[in-house]
Structures are given as C-alpha cells and as structure tokens.
Design a protein around this motif. Structure first.
Motif, mmCIF file in Angstrom:
data_model
loop_
_atom_site.group_PDB
_atom_site.id
_atom_site.type_symbol
_atom_site.label_atom_id
_atom_site.label_comp_id
_atom_site.label_asym_id
_atom_site.label_seq_id
_atom_site.Cartn_x
_atom_site.Cartn_y
_atom_site.Cartn_z
ATOM 1 N N LEU A 173 1.884 2.017 -3.425
ATOM 2 C CA LEU A 173 0.734 2.464 -4.213
ATOM 3 C C LEU A 173 0.411 3.926 -3.918
ATOM 4 O O LEU A 173 0.051 4.693 -4.814
ATOM 5 C CB LEU A 173 -0.491 1.587 -3.910
ATOM 6 C CG LEU A 173 -0.566 0.220 -4.587
ATOM 7 C CD1 LEU A 173 -1.847 -0.493 -4.192
ATOM 8 C CD2 LEU A 173 -0.487 0.353 -6.100
ATOM 9 N N VAL A 174 0.549 4.315 -2.665
ATOM 10 C CA VAL A 174 0.304 5.711 -2.287
ATOM 11 C C VAL A 174 1.272 6.630 -3.037
ATOM 12 O O VAL A 174 0.874 7.660 -3.597
ATOM 13 C CB VAL A 174 0.458 5.894 -0.760
ATOM 14 C CG1 VAL A 174 0.518 7.376 -0.391
ATOM 15 C CG2 VAL A 174 -0.706 5.227 -0.034
ATOM 16 N N TYR A 202 0.190 6.710 -6.831
ATOM 17 C CA TYR A 202 -1.023 7.479 -7.090
ATOM 18 C C TYR A 202 -0.776 8.973 -6.889
ATOM 19 O O TYR A 202 -1.280 9.804 -7.654
ATOM 20 C CB TYR A 202 -2.166 6.996 -6.181
ATOM 21 C CG TYR A 202 -2.904 5.794 -6.714
ATOM 22 C CD1 TYR A 202 -2.222 4.616 -6.986
ATOM 23 C CD2 TYR A 202 -4.269 5.822 -6.941
ATOM 24 C CE1 TYR A 202 -2.877 3.498 -7.473
ATOM 25 C CE2 TYR A 202 -4.947 4.712 -7.421
ATOM 26 C CZ TYR A 202 -4.245 3.552 -7.681
ATOM 27 O OH TYR A 202 -4.895 2.453 -8.171
ATOM 28 N N ILE A 237 -6.232 5.856 2.211
ATOM 29 C CA ILE A 237 -5.239 5.512 3.234
ATOM 30 C C ILE A 237 -4.371 6.729 3.548
ATOM 31 O O ILE A 237 -4.072 7.020 4.711
ATOM 32 C CB ILE A 237 -4.366 4.336 2.745
ATOM 33 C CG1 ILE A 237 -5.214 3.063 2.685
ATOM 34 C CG2 ILE A 237 -3.157 4.133 3.643
ATOM 35 C CD1 ILE A 237 -4.518 1.889 2.049
ATOM 36 N N GLN A 255 0.811 -1.211 0.000
ATOM 37 C CA GLN A 255 0.000 0.000 0.000
ATOM 38 C C GLN A 255 0.848 1.266 0.000
ATOM 39 O O GLN A 255 0.514 2.261 -0.640
ATOM 40 C CB GLN A 255 -0.941 0.012 1.209
ATOM 41 C CG GLN A 255 -2.103 -0.961 1.108
ATOM 42 C CD GLN A 255 -3.092 -0.563 0.017
ATOM 43 O OE1 GLN A 255 -3.073 0.542 -0.498
ATOM 44 N NE2 GLN A 255 -3.956 -1.501 -0.350
ATOM 45 N N THR A 281 -10.173 6.494 -4.617
ATOM 46 C CA THR A 281 -9.325 5.301 -4.661
ATOM 47 C C THR A 281 -8.840 4.942 -3.256
ATOM 48 O O THR A 281 -8.660 5.820 -2.398
ATOM 49 C CB THR A 281 -8.113 5.511 -5.580
ATOM 50 O OG1 THR A 281 -7.357 6.649 -5.132
ATOM 51 C CG2 THR A 281 -8.555 5.718 -7.016
ATOM 52 N N GLU A 282 -8.603 3.655 -3.046
ATOM 53 C CA GLU A 282 -8.202 3.163 -1.721
ATOM 54 C C GLU A 282 -6.852 3.715 -1.256
ATOM 55 O O GLU A 282 -6.727 4.132 -0.100
ATOM 56 C CB GLU A 282 -8.177 1.636 -1.739
ATOM 57 C CG GLU A 282 -7.890 1.027 -0.377
ATOM 58 C CD GLU A 282 -7.921 -0.486 -0.407
ATOM 59 O OE1 GLU A 282 -7.557 -1.099 0.609
ATOM 60 O OE2 GLU A 282 -8.311 -1.056 -1.454
ATOM 61 N N PRO A 283 -5.811 3.744 -2.125
ATOM 62 C CA PRO A 283 -4.528 4.285 -1.657
ATOM 63 C C PRO A 283 -4.628 5.726 -1.161
ATOM 64 O O PRO A 283 -3.994 6.103 -0.161
ATOM 65 C CB PRO A 283 -3.636 4.189 -2.902
ATOM 66 C CG PRO A 283 -4.212 3.068 -3.697
ATOM 67 C CD PRO A 283 -5.691 3.183 -3.500
#
Length: 319
Positions: A24-25, A28, A56, A21, A51-53
């Motif tokens: 991914l952060v 993104y 987070i 993750q 989006t999920e990232p």
C-alpha cells in the motif's frame, strides 16, 4: 485500473481488500507522484498527510517521506526524473499492478453465471423450481406472462413549465434518476423542477429558502454528474461552474474555461473531470478537484456544438 491510472477506482478497491501495508505504501507513493505531475496538488497533499500508509512511511522511512514532501513544493515535475533508473511511469504501474494482483483473489464475472446455472439445474431436479415455465430468479417466483404493448408515439403531456419572456430557458438536463429537470435561463438562473409535475423542487433546501444557483450570463449548457450529486453549467461568457445539487453550494469555478460561449458540458464517468466545448472551436477537459484545465483538443474549423466522452473514457467525440 492501475495500468490505466484510474486512481479513484483503485483507492476505493484497496480500501475493501486486505493488502499488505508495504505494498500500500508503494501504491500511495506512486499515486501521489502522478498527481504532482498533473499539478493536482490538493488530492496529493491529502493522500500524503491524511492516510494510514503514508503515516507508516513517515514513521518507518522518514527520508522517503521527506522526498515526497519536497515534491509537493516543486513547480514542475518529470516523472521519469523521479524514478530515474527504476523504469518508466507505465512500467512502474505494471509492477504495482502485478504485486497487488498476488494479494487479491478474484473470479471472472462469468463464474457467477456458471454457479447460478448449476444452482437452477439442481433446484429443478429437486422440484423446487418448476420445469418448463419462465421463472424469475430475482423475485423467486414464476414469471408472469406480459402481453406485448403497441409501439406508439407519446401523446400525453405530463407537465408544462412557463417562463417569463425575459427569462426564457436556454438549456436543460434530466437528473440520472429522472427525478429532476434542471433548466438554465437567459438571465443566468439555474432551477430544479419535479420532472413529473413541473413544479419547483421545494425538497431541495436551497430552493425552499428562495436561494438560486446563478451564472453571470446566459446558461447555454447543463449536465448532471453520473451520481446526480453535482450539476455543471456553462455560460455564454465562457465561464463554467459546478454546484452541489442538495445544498446549492458551489463545488468548483472555472472562470476562464473558454473565450466564447460554452455550448456543451459533460462529466467523465467517474465524475472527476468536466468536458466542455465552445463556440471558440476548442474542446477542453477540466479537473474538478484541481480546478485546472487538464487537456485541450483543437482541430474544428467552426464552433463546437456538442462533446462527449466515450463509454470507456479512452476518447472524446466532438461535433
């Protein structure tokens, strides 16, 4: 793809991969900043807020998330200012690519051919595949020997489409599947026909209901997207429109694409951009998501007759 900035392909790939993750952060965040730099605000907002990232980041690093929100409200953006002291855009891409390369296991395509070759040799030794005769690995059977056909020009007409004299066609395009033929008329109408029968394609709901795609002036250029889901039309008044083929609804308008007749339109390989050429002698690239003109090419002394992307999307060729 990361190094070249092909973000649609990158996002599609990471969805299928088990990437940490935190990485991914970082990915993104970088994509959002590049989209803001290009003024492609719609996708940038969607990535940040849906989006999920990024969710987070919002909960675990609210200050970092707030900086991205503030970027979306800026009218101009210099990427190097945002990452001052942390390298250039290209170096940041390389850093992210190297960090993700450690997360993903991949083998070169040639490895598959090697494995298939070993498999075939083993099956021949076991008598599963007959040796010395052509074998179709795809169908799993001995290949039929097909005699060579004579090379002759086509002589049979499949279909003829007749237009009223006042509505003669000015442009046409085959869908990638070869199922449809799209025509654009001098009156601005765009219609879809069965390529085999020449009859109107009634299986498309909007045509079955009597609706039509229409430009305000003569349709002087047509092109399907590579997926076949969209069709783009350029008109003699310099306007460009893109439609969804199945529904007939408008996907994007470019009301000031050119000052004169649009003589050529073409989709990029990933169907996110439209390349257009005009009688005004200018070639332009338009963003299908943002609706903005992204790039312009000048240099021709006369009107453009055709313009295309090269296969690797590194260049534009125009005549």
């Amino acid at each position: 793809d990361i190094i070249k900035g092909k973000w649609e392909s990158v996002l599609a790939s990471v969805e299928q991969a088990g990437v940490a993750q935190g990485k991914l952060v970082d990915l993104y965040e970088h994509i959002i900043i590049e989209l803001v730099e290009l003024r492609d605000m719609g996708p940038a907002r969607a990535l940040l807020r849906q989006t999920e990232p990024m969710e987070i980041m919002r909960t675990s690093q609210p200050d970092r998330y707030l900086k991205l929100e503030q970027l979306l409200s800026r009218t101009t953006l210099d990427f190097n200012d945002v990452f001052r002291g942390r390298g250039t855009k290209e170096s940041r891409r390389l850093e992210i690519a190297e960090s993700l390369a450690n997360e993903v296991s991949a083998a070169p395509p040639s490895r598959l051919l090697t494995l298939l070759g070993h498999s075939i040799q083993w099956q021949k030794q076991q008598g599963i595949i007959p040796d010395g005769v052509p074998y179709d690995l795809f169908y799993g059977k001995v290949q039929e020997v097909v005699s060579s056909s004579e090379d002759r020009p086509p002589t049979r007409i499949l279909a003829t489409i007749k237009f009223p004299k006042s509505e003669h066609p000015c442009s046409l395009a085959f869908s990638p599947s070869g199922e449809y033929l799209a025509t654009g008329s001098v009156g601005g109408f765009i219609e879809f026909w069965s390529a085999m029968t020449g009859k109107i394609a009634d299986e498309l709901d909007f045509q079955a209901k009597g609706s039509l795609m229409m430009m305000e002036d003569a349709v002087t250029s047509l092109a399907f997207s590579h997926s076949g889901d969209l069709v783009c039309a350029g008109a003699s008044d310099g306007k460009i429109k893109a439609w969804k083929v199945k529904s007939g609804s408008t996907a994007k308008r470019f009301p000031a694409a050119h000052a004169q007749r649009v003589s050529s339109v073409a989709f990029s390989r990933d169907d996110t951009q439209i390349l257009s050429g005009s009688s005004d002698g200018i070639v332009r690239i338009h963003g299908l998501k943002s609706g903005n003109m992204l790039r312009e090419f000048r240099g021709h002394a006369a009107g453009i007759t055709s313009a295309v992307f090269t296969e690797d999307m590194s260049r534009v060729v125009s005549t």
